[in-house]
Design a protein around this motif. Structure first.
Motif, short mmCIF file in Angstrom:
data_model
loop_
_atom_site.label_atom_id
_atom_site.label_comp_id
_atom_site.label_asym_id
_atom_site.label_seq_id
_atom_site.Cartn_x
_atom_site.Cartn_y
_atom_site.Cartn_z
N ALA A 169 0.83 -1.21 0.00
CA ALA A 169 0.00 0.00 0.00
C ALA A 169 0.86 1.25 0.00
N ALA A 170 1.95 1.24 0.76
CA ALA A 170 2.83 2.41 0.82
C ALA A 170 3.48 2.69 -0.53
N SER A 171 3.80 1.62 -1.26
CA SER A 171 4.46 1.80 -2.56
C SER A 171 3.57 2.55 -3.55
N GLN A 172 2.26 2.50 -3.33
CA GLN A 172 1.34 3.23 -4.21
C GLN A 172 1.24 4.72 -3.84
N LYS A 173 1.69 5.05 -2.64
CA LYS A 173 1.57 6.43 -2.17
C LYS A 173 2.77 7.30 -2.51
N VAL A 174 3.99 6.71 -2.48
CA VAL A 174 5.20 7.52 -2.56
C VAL A 174 5.40 8.05 -3.97
N ARG A 175 6.07 9.17 -4.04
CA ARG A 175 6.35 9.83 -5.32
C ARG A 175 7.85 10.07 -5.43
N GLY A 176 8.33 10.09 -6.65
CA GLY A 176 9.74 10.34 -6.88
C GLY A 176 10.49 9.07 -7.17
N ARG A 177 11.46 9.15 -8.09
CA ARG A 177 12.20 7.96 -8.53
C ARG A 177 12.94 7.30 -7.38
N LYS A 178 13.60 8.08 -6.53
CA LYS A 178 14.38 7.51 -5.44
C LYS A 178 13.48 6.83 -4.41
N ALA A 179 12.35 7.45 -4.08
CA ALA A 179 11.44 6.86 -3.10
C ALA A 179 10.86 5.56 -3.64
N ARG A 180 10.49 5.55 -4.91
CA ARG A 180 9.94 4.31 -5.49
C ARG A 180 10.99 3.22 -5.53
N ALA A 181 12.25 3.58 -5.81
CA ALA A 181 13.32 2.57 -5.85
C ALA A 181 13.53 1.96 -4.46
N ALA A 182 13.48 2.78 -3.41
CA ALA A 182 13.62 2.26 -2.05
C ALA A 182 12.47 1.33 -1.70
N MET A 183 11.26 1.70 -2.08
CA MET A 183 10.11 0.84 -1.83
C MET A 183 10.21 -0.46 -2.61
N ASN A 225 19.94 4.43 1.25
CA ASN A 225 19.94 4.97 -0.11
C ASN A 225 19.69 3.84 -1.11
N PRO A 226 18.68 3.94 -1.96
CA PRO A 226 18.54 2.96 -3.02
C PRO A 226 19.57 3.22 -4.11
#
Length: 467
Positions: A236-250, A273-274
């Motif tokens: 569910a959290a992966s659908q909320k985050v924005r930005g390339r770095k945040a999505r890579a970490a998720m 850091n992803p």
């Protein structure tokens, strides 16, 4: 030059085909399929690589060096490191995420090794953490897309991701990142256990670093959680985050939770850091840096150590107290060792990776018919264009002395010294002693002894001590 064979390392996270194909290990019995994780070109005492001498006799690399360190290592490296190969060179392939881990600092490695020896723990025992007395600083160069989590990210980034995860443990970690210590030695009550496990150096840490330690501690010491709660919360959290770095970490955390359902340490990946490397890109990981490799195939070179302290995401022994004593809690950007040297060899179809340590450097290169441009360098040229313009073209030769290991990774290459010339095909490697002097790596030639057609091109990795 002496042919050298890699030592195979079979771990659960390894690939079922990538290294097997690169090293031409032959068909694998489908009923006994075993993942292959690492191929070691090693002078480590616990797993030395076999070296074939001129008379055809095969000996461990460690023995060959001990018998004649001046010939094998050269005067400079013999005096600096003693009669040992100062680096450990590997090719690794991760099918699923590796353990969340830290390599011990030098004084912690010495102390831990001596403690375990005094306790009578055999070196091969699964509960043993310290295999030698050395800190392990390592570097990775991607041979294909390679993902990892390396070092603590900025605290605001950590908070954004942890607050997106609707789970009590993620909430506790976010609280740890924001709960201040108002009086020295009096931590917030819910984090007193974490403070009791901080190293002595924490006495001079800023409070921000203590908060990072507490959040990490909360995850790695938590009991296993229900897979029915943490996995869906991360999804569910992966659908909320924005930005390339945040999505890579998720994405890293999601791959880890699928491989290790219910393991709370997966949440630590949201603090790191992803890293998403393309072929030829690199990252340097100093001792003390928390990290986890997620997926891909890469060259790895490190100081001659097999010390690993694991905190989670593994069926192996976890040594959380020792890991926490070496943990570097300072948020930092990842270190790319190629960035300051990328202009040096770009005109020669080679890239040099040289972190600021004495034990090793690595060259990734390509030879081709007519000297055709290597596509990899076009992309790296675009990435580092400003730096290249600033530094201008410079020339750095392949090291003329010191212990060198040359591995052909694609096609074939010709390796020549003043004494000998050998053709290496994919998966073959040689150890080049210091005494052999200058090395030239060119396109493979056809000869009477080698009736196979000449290859149009080839790629190679050359491990060595620094120039």
């Amino acid at each position: 030059m002496f042919p050298i064979r890699a030592v195979e390392k079979h771990y659960a996270w390894g690939s079922y085909d990538r290294l097997q194909n690169m090293f031409h290990l032959g068909p694998v019995d489908g009923d006994h399929l075993e993942p292959l994780a690492e191929m070691w070109f090693s002078g480590h005492a616990e797993s030395p690589s076999p070296l074939t001498l001129s008379d055809g006799v095969e000996v461990p690399l460690t023995d060959a060096i001990r018998r004649d360190p001046m010939t094998m290592l050269g005067e400079h490296d013999s005096q600096l490191f003693g009669p040992i190969l100062p680096y450990l060179f590997k090719v690794i392939s991760a099918r699923i995420p590796l353990s969340l881990q830290v390599h011990p600092l030098d004084f912690e490695a010495r102390a831990g090794f001596n403690r375990e020896n005094a306790a009578g723990i055999p070196k091969e025992a699964p509960e043993r953490s310290f295999k030698d007395t050395l800190a392990k600083n390592e570097m990775v160069v991607a041979l294909e897309p390679f993902t990892a989590s390396v070092g603590f990210a900025p605290v605001p980034f950590q908070l954004t991701l942890l607050r997106a995860v609707d789970h009590p443990l993620a909430g506790l970690m976010a609280e740890a990142l924001t709960a201040r210590t108002f009086h020295m030695g009096v931590p917030p009550a819910q984090f007193a256990q974490a403070d009791a496990m901080m190293p002595v150096s924490s006495l001079i840490w800023p409070d921000s670093r203590r908060r990072v330690f507490r959040a990490f501690h909360a995850a790695v010491t938590a009991p296993k959680v229900s897979p029915d709660t943490l996995g869906p919360a991360l999804e569910a959290a992966s659908q909320k985050v924005r930005g390339r770095k945040a999505r890579a970490a998720m994405d890293n955390a999601l791959q880890a939770i699928h491989a290790f359902p219910g393991d709370p340490s997966v949440l630590c990946l949201l603090m790191l850091n992803p890293v998403c490397l393309e072929e030829g890109e690199s990252v340097f990981i100093p001792a003390g840096t928390p990290h986890a490799y997620i997926h891909g195939t890469a060259a790895e070179i490190m100081t001659n150590s097999d010390n690993v302290l694991r905190a989670g995401m593994t069926p192996k022994h976890r040594d959380i107290p020792n890991l926490l004593r070496s943990l570097d809690c300072q948020p930092n950007a990842t270190i790319d060792p190629s960035s300051s040297m990328i202009a040096t060899l770009i005109m020669h179809n080679m890239v040099t990776y040289r972190p600021k340590i004495n034990e090793y450097m690595l060259v990734y290169g390509n030879v081709s018919k007519g000297g055709a441009a290597w596509p990899l360098l076009t992309r790296l040229n675009q990435r580092y264009g400003d730096l290249i313009d600033k530094l201008g073209p410079r020339r750095l030769m392949i090291p003329r002395r010191g212990p060198r290991i040359l591995l052909c990774t694609e096609g074939a290459v010709q390796c020549s010294t003043e004494y000998q010339s050998l053709t290496l095909r994919q998966g073959q490697a040689v150890f080049i002693p210091s005494e052999d002097g200058r090395v030239e790596i060119t396109m493979a030639r056809r000869s009477g002894m080698n009736p196979e057609p000449a290859q149009e091109n080839g790629s190679f990795l050359l491990a060595s001590t620094p120039v």
